[in-house]
Design a protein around this motif. Sequence first.
Motif, PDB file in Angstrom:
ATOM      1  N   TYR A 105       0.824  -1.203   0.000  1.00 36.74           N
ATOM      2  CA  TYR A 105       0.000   0.000   0.000  1.00 36.74           C
ATOM      3  C   TYR A 105       0.860   1.256   0.000  1.00 36.74           C
ATOM      4  O   TYR A 105       0.504   2.264  -0.629  1.00 36.74           O
ATOM      5  CB  TYR A 105      -0.908  -0.022   1.226  1.00 36.74           C
ATOM      6  CG  TYR A 105      -1.808   1.179   1.370  1.00 36.74           C
ATOM      7  CD1 TYR A 105      -2.843   1.415   0.460  1.00 36.74           C
ATOM      8  CD2 TYR A 105      -1.644   2.074   2.423  1.00 36.74           C
ATOM      9  CE1 TYR A 105      -3.681   2.515   0.591  1.00 36.74           C
ATOM     10  CE2 TYR A 105      -2.477   3.174   2.576  1.00 36.74           C
ATOM     11  CZ  TYR A 105      -3.491   3.391   1.650  1.00 36.74           C
ATOM     12  OH  TYR A 105      -4.318   4.484   1.786  1.00 36.74           O
ATOM     13  N   ALA A 106       1.989   1.234   0.685  1.00 40.78           N
ATOM     14  CA  ALA A 106       2.924   2.368   0.706  1.00 40.78           C
ATOM     15  C   ALA A 106       4.298   1.861   0.276  1.00 40.78           C
ATOM     16  O   ALA A 106       5.228   1.796   1.089  1.00 40.78           O
ATOM     17  CB  ALA A 106       2.965   2.996   2.088  1.00 40.78           C
ATOM     18  N   PRO A 107       4.460   1.485  -0.985  1.00 43.77           N
ATOM     19  CA  PRO A 107       5.689   0.818  -1.443  1.00 43.77           C
ATOM     20  C   PRO A 107       6.945   1.672  -1.337  1.00 43.77           C
ATOM     21  O   PRO A 107       8.048   1.128  -1.211  1.00 43.77           O
ATOM     22  CB  PRO A 107       5.375   0.480  -2.905  1.00 43.77           C
ATOM     23  CG  PRO A 107       4.341   1.494  -3.312  1.00 43.77           C
ATOM     24  CD  PRO A 107       3.509   1.703  -2.092  1.00 43.77           C
ATOM     25  N   MET A 108       6.787   2.988  -1.367  1.00 42.05           N
ATOM     26  CA  MET A 108       7.967   3.864  -1.282  1.00 42.05           C
ATOM     27  C   MET A 108       8.664   3.755   0.070  1.00 42.05           C
ATOM     28  O   MET A 108       9.819   4.133   0.212  1.00 42.05           O
ATOM     29  CB  MET A 108       7.573   5.317  -1.560  1.00 42.05           C
ATOM     30  CG  MET A 108       6.617   5.950  -0.561  1.00 42.05           C
ATOM     31  SD  MET A 108       4.907   5.305  -0.625  1.00 42.05           S
ATOM     32  CE  MET A 108       4.387   5.931  -2.218  1.00 42.05           C
ATOM     33  N   HIS A 109       7.980   3.194   1.076  1.00 43.27           N
ATOM     34  CA  HIS A 109       8.557   3.047   2.411  1.00 43.27           C
ATOM     35  C   HIS A 109       8.820   1.580   2.775  1.00 43.27           C
ATOM     36  O   HIS A 109       9.153   1.286   3.924  1.00 43.27           O
ATOM     37  CB  HIS A 109       7.626   3.663   3.449  1.00 43.27           C
ATOM     38  CG  HIS A 109       7.284   5.097   3.179  1.00 43.27           C
ATOM     39  ND1 HIS A 109       8.241   6.082   3.095  1.00 43.27           N
ATOM     40  CD2 HIS A 109       6.078   5.700   2.945  1.00 43.27           C
ATOM     41  CE1 HIS A 109       7.647   7.242   2.840  1.00 43.27           C
ATOM     42  NE2 HIS A 109       6.345   7.040   2.738  1.00 43.27           N
ATOM     43  N   VAL A 175       8.390  -1.295  12.738  1.00 42.77           N
ATOM     44  CA  VAL A 175       8.914  -0.051  13.319  1.00 42.77           C
ATOM     45  C   VAL A 175       9.682   0.738  12.265  1.00 42.77           C
ATOM     46  O   VAL A 175       9.516   1.963  12.133  1.00 42.77           O
ATOM     47  CB  VAL A 175       9.828  -0.360  14.524  1.00 42.77           C
ATOM     48  CG1 VAL A 175      10.613   0.882  14.935  1.00 42.77           C
ATOM     49  CG2 VAL A 175       9.011  -0.874  15.698  1.00 42.77           C
ATOM     50  N   THR A 176      10.526   0.055  11.490  1.00 41.53           N
ATOM     51  CA  THR A 176      11.302   0.726  10.434  1.00 41.53           C
ATOM     52  C   THR A 176      10.383   1.341   9.403  1.00 41.53           C
ATOM     53  O   THR A 176      10.565   2.504   8.989  1.00 41.53           O
ATOM     54  CB  THR A 176      12.254  -0.275   9.757  1.00 41.53           C
ATOM     55  OG1 THR A 176      13.100  -0.874  10.740  1.00 41.53           O
ATOM     56  CG2 THR A 176      13.115   0.418   8.709  1.00 41.53           C
ATOM     57  N   PHE A 177       9.369   0.583   8.962  1.00 39.46           N
ATOM     58  CA  PHE A 177       8.394   1.084   7.991  1.00 39.46           C
ATOM     59  C   PHE A 177       7.655   2.294   8.562  1.00 39.46           C
ATOM     60  O   PHE A 177       7.512   3.329   7.888  1.00 39.46           O
ATOM     61  CB  PHE A 177       7.412  -0.034   7.646  1.00 39.46           C
ATOM     62  CG  PHE A 177       6.244   0.407   6.807  1.00 39.46           C
ATOM     63  CD1 PHE A 177       6.350   0.492   5.425  1.00 39.46           C
ATOM     64  CD2 PHE A 177       5.025   0.743   7.401  1.00 39.46           C
ATOM     65  CE1 PHE A 177       5.271   0.901   4.656  1.00 39.46           C
ATOM     66  CE2 PHE A 177       3.953   1.157   6.643  1.00 39.46           C
ATOM     67  CZ  PHE A 177       4.074   1.233   5.265  1.00 39.46           C
ATOM     68  N   HIS A 178       7.187   2.183   9.805  1.00 34.60           N
ATOM     69  CA  HIS A 178       6.430   3.258  10.450  1.00 34.60           C
ATOM     70  C   HIS A 178       7.272   4.536  10.552  1.00 34.60           C
ATOM     71  O   HIS A 178       6.779   5.646  10.296  1.00 34.60           O
ATOM     72  CB  HIS A 178       5.998   2.793  11.836  1.00 34.60           C
ATOM     73  CG  HIS A 178       4.918   3.627  12.444  1.00 34.60           C
ATOM     74  ND1 HIS A 178       4.326   3.334  13.656  1.00 34.60           N
ATOM     75  CD2 HIS A 178       4.325   4.779  12.021  1.00 34.60           C
ATOM     76  CE1 HIS A 178       3.427   4.246  13.945  1.00 34.60           C
ATOM     77  NE2 HIS A 178       3.405   5.139  12.975  1.00 34.60           N
ATOM     78  N   ARG A 179       8.532   4.402  10.904  1.00 34.83           N
ATOM     79  CA  ARG A 179       9.413   5.561  11.018  1.00 34.83           C
ATOM     80  C   ARG A 179       9.631   6.217   9.654  1.00 34.83           C
ATOM     81  O   ARG A 179       9.672   7.453   9.547  1.00 34.83           O
ATOM     82  CB  ARG A 179      10.757   5.144  11.614  1.00 34.83           C
ATOM     83  CG  ARG A 179      10.685   4.778  13.098  1.00 34.83           C
ATOM     84  CD  ARG A 179      12.034   4.392  13.647  1.00 34.83           C
ATOM     85  NE  ARG A 179      12.980   5.499  13.604  1.00 34.83           N
ATOM     86  CZ  ARG A 179      14.261   5.401  13.922  1.00 34.83           C
ATOM     87  NH1 ARG A 179      14.751   4.223  14.306  1.00 34.83           N
ATOM     88  NH2 ARG A 179      15.051   6.452  13.875  1.00 34.83           N
ATOM     89  N   ARG A 180       9.777   5.403   8.610  1.00 39.31           N
ATOM     90  CA  ARG A 180       9.952   5.965   7.267  1.00 39.31           C
ATOM     91  C   ARG A 180       8.719   6.761   6.844  1.00 39.31           C
ATOM     92  O   ARG A 180       8.841   7.843   6.251  1.00 39.31           O
ATOM     93  CB  ARG A 180      10.209   4.840   6.260  1.00 39.31           C
ATOM     94  CG  ARG A 180      11.576   4.182   6.393  1.00 39.31           C
ATOM     95  CD  ARG A 180      11.755   3.097   5.345  1.00 39.31           C
ATOM     96  NE  ARG A 180      13.072   2.473   5.417  1.00 39.31           N
ATOM     97  CZ  ARG A 180      13.495   1.520   4.594  1.00 39.31           C
ATOM     98  NH1 ARG A 180      12.679   1.060   3.645  1.00 39.31           N
ATOM     99  NH2 ARG A 180      14.711   1.020   4.731  1.00 39.31           N
ATOM    100  N   VAL A 181       7.531   6.224   7.144  1.00 39.06           N
ATOM    101  CA  VAL A 181       6.295   6.945   6.807  1.00 39.06           C
ATOM    102  C   VAL A 181       6.232   8.258   7.581  1.00 39.06           C
ATOM    103  O   VAL A 181       5.901   9.314   7.020  1.00 39.06           O
ATOM    104  CB  VAL A 181       5.067   6.075   7.119  1.00 39.06           C
ATOM    105  CG1 VAL A 181       3.781   6.866   6.885  1.00 39.06           C
ATOM    106  CG2 VAL A 181       5.060   4.812   6.260  1.00 39.06           C
ATOM    107  N   SER A 182       6.550   8.223   8.865  1.00 43.76           N
ATOM    108  CA  SER A 182       6.473   9.408   9.714  1.00 43.76           C
ATOM    109  C   SER A 182       7.460  10.484   9.280  1.00 43.76           C
ATOM    110  O   SER A 182       7.148  11.685   9.302  1.00 43.76           O
ATOM    111  CB  SER A 182       6.740   9.031  11.178  1.00 43.76           C
ATOM    112  OG  SER A 182       5.784   8.111  11.643  1.00 43.76           O
TER     113      SER A 182
END
Length: 350
Positions: A105-109, A175-182
């Motif tokens: 859904y958010a492939p850039m992250h 966590v890594t994905f969430h931080r990249r989105v944030s």
Amino acid sequence: MGSTDDQVSYYLYKPSHVLPAVFAVLVGISMLLHIFQNFYYRFWRITFFVSWGGALFTTGWILRCISSHHPGNMNLYIAQSVFIYLAPPVYSAAAYNLVGRLMNYAPMHAVLNPNRVLIFFVYVGAAVESITVAGAARTAAAGSDLNQYKSGGILIAAGLVLQSVVECLVVTIVVTFHRRVSRAGATPRNVKTVCYTLYGTSTFVLLRCVFRAVEAFETIGKVGCSENCGPVLSNEWYLYAFELGPMMIFTYWLNLLHPGRFLPREKKRFLDMDRSTERSGPGWMDRRSMWETVIDPFDLAGMRKGQPSHDEYWLRPEEWPVCENGSFADGTASNKNSGTKSSKRKAGEV
């Protein structure tokens, strides 16, 4: 040991007759609710494992209820042990699948190839399940064979340690994905909800793993014990508090916050860089072979060269049609709709 149920018991305590029946009903209700929601949101491909795990867990507690009335029946004792051990790793597979859909859904992250998340973790999960179930079966069937009893405990401990490592890896990825989105801007509400759900479910799986690991090591240390075998082995309430409890919360959490409410069922539908528009893209395209993506799921070779092995199609939004039936990020889209409608014209075309 004697030959009749009245003369022997495979339990180190007097098992409850009522609690397994009550909780079999509660676990079964959760399973039925999830089956209903999977049909309602048509989300079977992503959360099928919750329904399958629920079927296994419900069966396990039904068998335990029957076994509690026949504590000397070895086959019933083995069956209830195996089914109760079998369900949690299957529940975990649903979380692994959800991680993959979230990164589609958010492939850039994305931290790794979203399409390989399930393959990678399910194969590891299958290994965990095989080791754990083999250990549970050996321990339950050991009888007076102390070597078999001990080897079963060792297998269970090994499987639980491996599952704990897998869960920690899953949490690290989320966590890594969430931080990249944030870091890229305000986190869309649906992405935040799914991330917190994954944190919670993984925490409960880890709690269950800790309990079972303590039980396994206590089993190894009390080989041949028939009474006063330690708090975990000698008290049934630990099983309900630290095995059943976490897994029930896991399933009801996914019912209350069903992923089908927050993510599209189409894995090619992705969130644009504006964090609101959703487009129908080509899906994750990795230029490597399947085996290369399995062996190197994080694309370490590509990172080392400074050239990712996947196509960054999200950087060309004008090439992909906008989904016209709303946006999950804005809370205006739903999987209940007949299908994903995309604009007939690509953005930027006259």
